[in-house]
Each structure stands twice: as C-alpha cells, then as structure tokens.
Design a protein around this motif. Structure first.
Motif, PDB file in Angstrom:
ATOM      1  N   GLY A  89      75.527  45.783  41.580  1.00  0.00           N
ATOM      2  CA  GLY A  89      74.915  44.491  41.846  1.00  0.00           C
ATOM      3  C   GLY A  89      74.726  43.670  40.588  1.00  0.00           C
ATOM      4  N   GLU A  90      74.362  42.409  40.782  1.00  0.00           N
ATOM      5  CA  GLU A  90      74.050  41.525  39.659  1.00  0.00           C
ATOM      6  C   GLU A  90      73.158  40.400  40.162  1.00  0.00           C
ATOM      7  OE1 GLU A  90      78.144  40.801  38.508  1.00  0.00           O
ATOM      8  OE2 GLU A  90      78.134  38.862  39.547  1.00  0.00           O
ATOM      9  N   ALA A  91      72.142  40.067  39.395  1.00  0.00           N
ATOM     10  CA  ALA A  91      71.128  39.108  39.820  1.00  0.00           C
ATOM     11  C   ALA A  91      71.495  37.683  39.424  1.00  0.00           C
ATOM     12  CB  ALA A  91      69.778  39.479  39.218  1.00  0.00           C
ATOM     13  N   GLU A  92      71.194  36.746  40.307  1.00  0.00           N
ATOM     14  CA  GLU A  92      71.437  35.335  40.046  1.00  0.00           C
ATOM     15  C   GLU A  92      70.596  34.486  40.989  1.00  0.00           C
ATOM     16  OE1 GLU A  92      75.793  34.647  41.390  1.00  0.00           O
ATOM     17  OE2 GLU A  92      75.573  36.784  40.948  1.00  0.00           O
ATOM     18  N   TYR A  93      70.539  33.186  40.726  1.00  0.00           N
ATOM     19  CA  TYR A  93      69.882  32.318  41.694  1.00  0.00           C
ATOM     20  C   TYR A  93      70.910  31.812  42.693  1.00  0.00           C
ATOM     21  CZ  TYR A  93      71.501  27.951  39.376  1.00  0.00           C
ATOM     22  OH  TYR A  93      72.254  26.918  38.849  1.00  0.00           O
ATOM     23  N   VAL A  94      70.426  31.411  43.863  1.00  0.00           N
ATOM     24  CA  VAL A  94      71.298  30.965  44.954  1.00  0.00           C
ATOM     25  C   VAL A  94      70.754  29.652  45.502  1.00  0.00           C
ATOM     26  CG1 VAL A  94      72.317  31.555  47.186  1.00  0.00           C
ATOM     27  CG2 VAL A  94      71.784  33.375  45.542  1.00  0.00           C
ATOM     28  N   PRO A 183      81.361  16.685  45.592  1.00  0.00           N
ATOM     29  CA  PRO A 183      80.411  15.649  45.978  1.00  0.00           C
ATOM     30  C   PRO A 183      79.825  15.814  47.377  1.00  0.00           C
ATOM     31  CG  PRO A 183      82.657  14.822  46.083  1.00  0.00           C
ATOM     32  CD  PRO A 183      82.738  16.178  45.450  1.00  0.00           C
ATOM     33  N   ASP A 184      80.479  16.536  48.265  1.00  0.00           N
ATOM     34  CA  ASP A 184      79.980  16.682  49.635  1.00  0.00           C
ATOM     35  C   ASP A 184      80.100  18.139  50.072  1.00  0.00           C
ATOM     36  OD1 ASP A 184      79.047  16.195  52.160  1.00  0.00           O
ATOM     37  OD2 ASP A 184      80.928  15.368  52.924  1.00  0.00           O
ATOM     38  N   PRO A 185      79.201  19.014  49.589  1.00  0.00           N
ATOM     39  CA  PRO A 185      79.314  20.435  49.897  1.00  0.00           C
ATOM     40  C   PRO A 185      79.105  20.758  51.367  1.00  0.00           C
ATOM     41  CG  PRO A 185      77.244  19.974  48.795  1.00  0.00           C
ATOM     42  CD  PRO A 185      78.041  18.717  48.725  1.00  0.00           C
ATOM     43  N   GLY A 186      78.335  19.942  52.049  1.00  0.00           N
ATOM     44  CA  GLY A 186      78.087  20.157  53.466  1.00  0.00           C
ATOM     45  C   GLY A 186      76.875  21.027  53.716  1.00  0.00           C
ATOM     46  N   ALA A 187      76.080  20.656  54.731  1.00  0.00           N
ATOM     47  CA  ALA A 187      74.919  21.461  55.100  1.00  0.00           C
ATOM     48  C   ALA A 187      75.388  22.836  55.546  1.00  0.00           C
ATOM     49  CB  ALA A 187      74.146  20.774  56.220  1.00  0.00           C
ATOM     50  N   GLY A 188      74.614  23.844  55.164  1.00  0.00           N
ATOM     51  CA  GLY A 188      74.994  25.205  55.503  1.00  0.00           C
ATOM     52  C   GLY A 188      75.795  25.895  54.412  1.00  0.00           C
ATOM     53  N   THR A 189      75.879  25.277  53.241  1.00  0.00           N
ATOM     54  CA  THR A 189      76.595  25.886  52.118  1.00  0.00           C
ATOM     55  C   THR A 189      75.620  26.688  51.260  1.00  0.00           C
ATOM     56  OG1 THR A 189      78.248  24.117  52.025  1.00  0.00           O
ATOM     57  CG2 THR A 189      77.969  25.453  50.047  1.00  0.00           C
ATOM     58  N   ALA A 190      75.971  27.927  50.968  1.00  0.00           N
ATOM     59  CA  ALA A 190      75.208  28.773  50.052  1.00  0.00           C
ATOM     60  C   ALA A 190      76.041  28.961  48.791  1.00  0.00           C
ATOM     61  CB  ALA A 190      74.897  30.123  50.688  1.00  0.00           C
ATOM     62  N   VAL A 191      75.414  28.792  47.622  1.00  0.00           N
ATOM     63  CA  VAL A 191      76.130  28.853  46.354  1.00  0.00           C
ATOM     64  C   VAL A 191      75.429  29.818  45.407  1.00  0.00           C
ATOM     65  CG1 VAL A 191      77.202  27.532  44.501  1.00  0.00           C
ATOM     66  CG2 VAL A 191      76.653  26.394  46.667  1.00  0.00           C
ATOM     67  N   PHE A 192      76.123  30.890  45.021  1.00  0.00           N
ATOM     68  CA  PHE A 192      75.621  31.814  44.008  1.00  0.00           C
ATOM     69  C   PHE A 192      75.944  31.249  42.632  1.00  0.00           C
ATOM     70  CE2 PHE A 192      75.108  34.462  47.556  1.00  0.00           C
ATOM     71  CZ  PHE A 192      74.504  35.664  47.199  1.00  0.00           C
ATOM     72  N   SER A 193      75.005  31.422  41.692  1.00  0.00           N
ATOM     73  CA  SER A 193      75.108  30.720  40.412  1.00  0.00           C
ATOM     74  C   SER A 193      75.975  31.403  39.369  1.00  0.00           C
ATOM     75  CB  SER A 193      73.706  30.565  39.808  1.00  0.00           C
ATOM     76  OG  SER A 193      73.157  31.829  39.438  1.00  0.00           O
ATOM     77  N   GLY A 194      76.211  32.705  39.500  1.00  0.00           N
ATOM     78  CA  GLY A 194      76.717  33.475  38.382  1.00  0.00           C
ATOM     79  C   GLY A 194      75.542  34.193  37.730  1.00  0.00           C
ATOM     80  N   THR A 195      75.815  35.215  36.941  1.00  0.00           N
ATOM     81  CA  THR A 195      74.762  36.146  36.553  1.00  0.00           C
ATOM     82  C   THR A 195      74.504  36.207  35.054  1.00  0.00           C
ATOM     83  OG1 THR A 195      73.988  38.406  36.988  1.00  0.00           O
ATOM     84  CG2 THR A 195      76.292  38.153  36.301  1.00  0.00           C
ATOM     85  N   LEU A 196      73.487  36.980  34.690  1.00  0.00           N
ATOM     86  CA  LEU A 196      73.125  37.241  33.299  1.00  0.00           C
ATOM     87  C   LEU A 196      73.926  38.429  32.761  1.00  0.00           C
ATOM     88  CD1 LEU A 196      69.239  37.180  33.754  1.00  0.00           C
ATOM     89  CD2 LEU A 196      70.577  35.414  32.586  1.00  0.00           C
ATOM     90  N   PRO A 197      74.090  38.525  31.447  1.00  0.00           N
ATOM     91  CA  PRO A 197      74.690  39.733  30.880  1.00  0.00           C
ATOM     92  C   PRO A 197      73.824  40.955  31.178  1.00  0.00           C
ATOM     93  CG  PRO A 197      74.646  37.955  29.259  1.00  0.00           C
ATOM     94  CD  PRO A 197      73.809  37.504  30.409  1.00  0.00           C
ATOM     95  N   VAL A 198      74.459  42.107  31.259  1.00  0.00           N
ATOM     96  CA  VAL A 198      73.741  43.365  31.467  1.00  0.00           C
ATOM     97  C   VAL A 198      73.205  43.857  30.121  1.00  0.00           C
ATOM     98  CG1 VAL A 198      74.020  45.780  32.152  1.00  0.00           C
ATOM     99  CG2 VAL A 198      75.100  43.955  33.490  1.00  0.00           C
ATOM    100  N   LEU A 199      71.984  44.339  30.118  1.00  0.00           N
ATOM    101  CA  LEU A 199      71.389  44.852  28.885  1.00  0.00           C
ATOM    102  C   LEU A 199      72.221  46.018  28.351  1.00  0.00           C
ATOM    103  CD1 LEU A 199      67.627  44.863  29.981  1.00  0.00           C
ATOM    104  CD2 LEU A 199      68.789  43.169  28.554  1.00  0.00           C
ATOM    105  N   GLY A 200      72.634  45.916  27.117  1.00  0.00           N
ATOM    106  CA  GLY A 200      73.455  46.959  26.518  1.00  0.00           C
ATOM    107  C   GLY A 200      74.910  46.902  26.929  1.00  0.00           C
ATOM    108  N   GLY A 201      75.264  45.942  27.795  1.00  0.00           N
ATOM    109  CA  GLY A 201      76.658  45.810  28.222  1.00  0.00           C
ATOM    110  C   GLY A 201      77.157  46.907  29.138  1.00  0.00           C
ATOM    111  N   ASN A 202      76.250  47.713  29.682  1.00  0.00           N
ATOM    112  CA  ASN A 202      76.640  48.874  30.482  1.00  0.00           C
ATOM    113  C   ASN A 202      76.610  48.543  31.967  1.00  0.00           C
ATOM    114  OD1 ASN A 202      77.238  51.438  31.374  1.00  0.00           O
ATOM    115  ND2 ASN A 202      75.191  52.272  30.982  1.00  0.00           N
ATOM    116  N   VAL A 203      77.655  47.870  32.464  1.00  0.00           N
ATOM    117  CA  VAL A 203      77.767  47.588  33.895  1.00  0.00           C
ATOM    118  C   VAL A 203      78.021  48.908  34.618  1.00  0.00           C
ATOM    119  CG1 VAL A 203      79.076  46.359  35.662  1.00  0.00           C
ATOM    120  CG2 VAL A 203      78.680  45.288  33.437  1.00  0.00           C
ATOM    121  N   ARG A 204      77.165  49.218  35.591  1.00  0.00           N
ATOM    122  CA  ARG A 204      77.296  50.529  36.226  1.00  0.00           C
ATOM    123  C   ARG A 204      76.730  50.511  37.645  1.00  0.00           C
ATOM    124  NH1 ARG A 204      73.033  50.339  32.799  1.00  0.00           N
ATOM    125  NH2 ARG A 204      71.034  51.309  33.385  1.00  0.00           N
TER     126      ARG A 204
END
Length: 240
Positions: A89-94, A183-204
C-alpha cells in the motif's frame, strides 16, 4: 434487432458511504484516476522512482502521470485479498468530485509490485483502492493545506512501524491536480494524488496497512486500516 427503447448506456459506478461532519454522505464514483510521480520536490520524485526501480519497476515515460482505473475497485477499509506476497500500500490524499462540491479523504493505492514491473497501468487495475470513512470539504482544509500531516504504518507481526511520514506540502497541490485531470472532470470522479516516499526507501509488503491524516494541532482528520490476506493455493488431491 432494433435498439429502440434501450436508452443510453450508463457508466459503471461504485456507491460508497462516508462520514462527513458526523453525518453519512453517499458518493457514487463513476470515474477513477490515480496520480503518479506527482510530488512537488523533483528530488523526492526521483527518490520514489529509485525506490520502485529496486523492485524492477521501469522509469516512467513522463512525470507527472495520471492513470485511469476502474471505479469498482474502490472500498472503505476492509480486507485486500492478495494473489501473492508482492503487493503493498501507499498513503495519499483523494479528491471526491461531487456535483456542487469537492471532498477530501485519504486512500491507499494498493499495488501489485510484480505486475508493476511489467506494466504500471495494468498494476493499477488489480487490487482494491482503500479509502478512509471520514471526508472533509476541500475548501475547509485549503487554508492550512500544506501543514496537514500524512502518516502510514505497516504491521508485520509486532507493533505498527512507521512507513511513510510527511506533510501535504510534499504532494501536488489539489488545484494543480485538478488542472492535470482537465477542465471538466465530471461529478463522480475520484482522484488519487500520488504518494510520499517510503521511509528508508524500503517498499515492501505487509499483512496490515494503516494511514492517517492529521490537522496542525495533531487532531486526526481521517484514518484507514486494512488487512492483506494472501490467498493460499488449492491442495490437489494427489498432493494430500
């Protein structure tokens, strides 16, 4: 056969119930977009690309990148049933774009890392994308947006361990994210922002993933948590 009377084809949707200011809020997602490599600091973006390169994920053709995904994969908390032990997983705002307003929750873009090394786009389609139950109006958070703090933790048999930690100042501004969507994403669109780096770079991978968004005074604004259960292969009769 005549097509008369069939009517327009409806876009597939996923209806979820959130908690907004202590009251239930229903949102039907008909479009799902996921931002990638969207950090504001180019050095941090390069750090994330390097993290993924250790897993065999090729360098993206361009940054930032907006991926299209199936809205049916959205869910609030719960369980992710994994095919193997390579997803994480990876955390981000939506952003949840409604007819009259835009809301914010947090999410985890749970990703198949093995498939990601072959196709980033396809890896975005395989697993559920988890959302927090709590949502906030975007306009209510914007005055102190960059100071909001996002943290994720993983649990691997013991106490939860910090996995990601930073402020929203490290991620793309919501105004810029909306510009990338169009310019017109439309109602009902969910957008994930992208995430932060993992501490220590250890994606696992880990059997449990948690994330939380905090206000400037340390108050929790939104939280999510889910377990990752790896499916076991069926034992064949001649193996018993």
């Amino acid at each position: 056969m005549s097509g008369e009377g069939i009517g327009p084809v409806r876009k597939p949707g996923r209806t979820l119930t959130f908690d907004h200011a202590g009251a239930p809020m229903r949102f039907t997602a008909r479009r799902l977009l996921a931002g990638g490599y969207t950090g504001r600091d180019p050095a941090a973006v390069e750090e994330h690309i390097a993290e993924l390169a250790l897993l065999g994920v090729p360098r993206p053709d361009h940054v930032p990148w907006i991926f299209v995904a199936n809205p049916q994969v959205l869910q609030v908390d719960g369980t992710v049933w994994a095919y193997d032990g390579t997803s994480s997983g990876e955390a981000e705002y939506v952003l949840l774009i409604g007819r009259d307003d835009i809301f914010v929750c947090i999410g985890s873009d749970h990703t198949d890392r093995g498939l990601e090394s072959l196709s980033i786009e396809k890896s975005k389609q395989v697993y559920p994308k988890i959302l927090s139950r709590q949502v906030w109006r975007l306009d209510d958070l914007l005055p102190h947006w960059d100071d909001l703090r996002l943290r994720s933790r993983v649990q691997e048999g013991g106490e939860p361990e910090d996995y990601q930690h930073g402020t929203l100042a490290q991620l793309i501004r919501p105004e810029r994210l909306l510009d990338l969507v169009g310019p017109d994403p439309g109602a009902g669109t969910a957008v994930f922002s992208g995430t932060l780096p993992v501490l220590g770079g250890n994606v696992r991978p880990a059997p449990r993933f948690e994330a939380e968004l905090f206000d400037t005074d340390g108050r929790s604004l939104a939280a999510l948590a889910y377990d990752v259960v790896v499916l076991q292969p069926q034992v064949q009769p001649d193996e018993r």
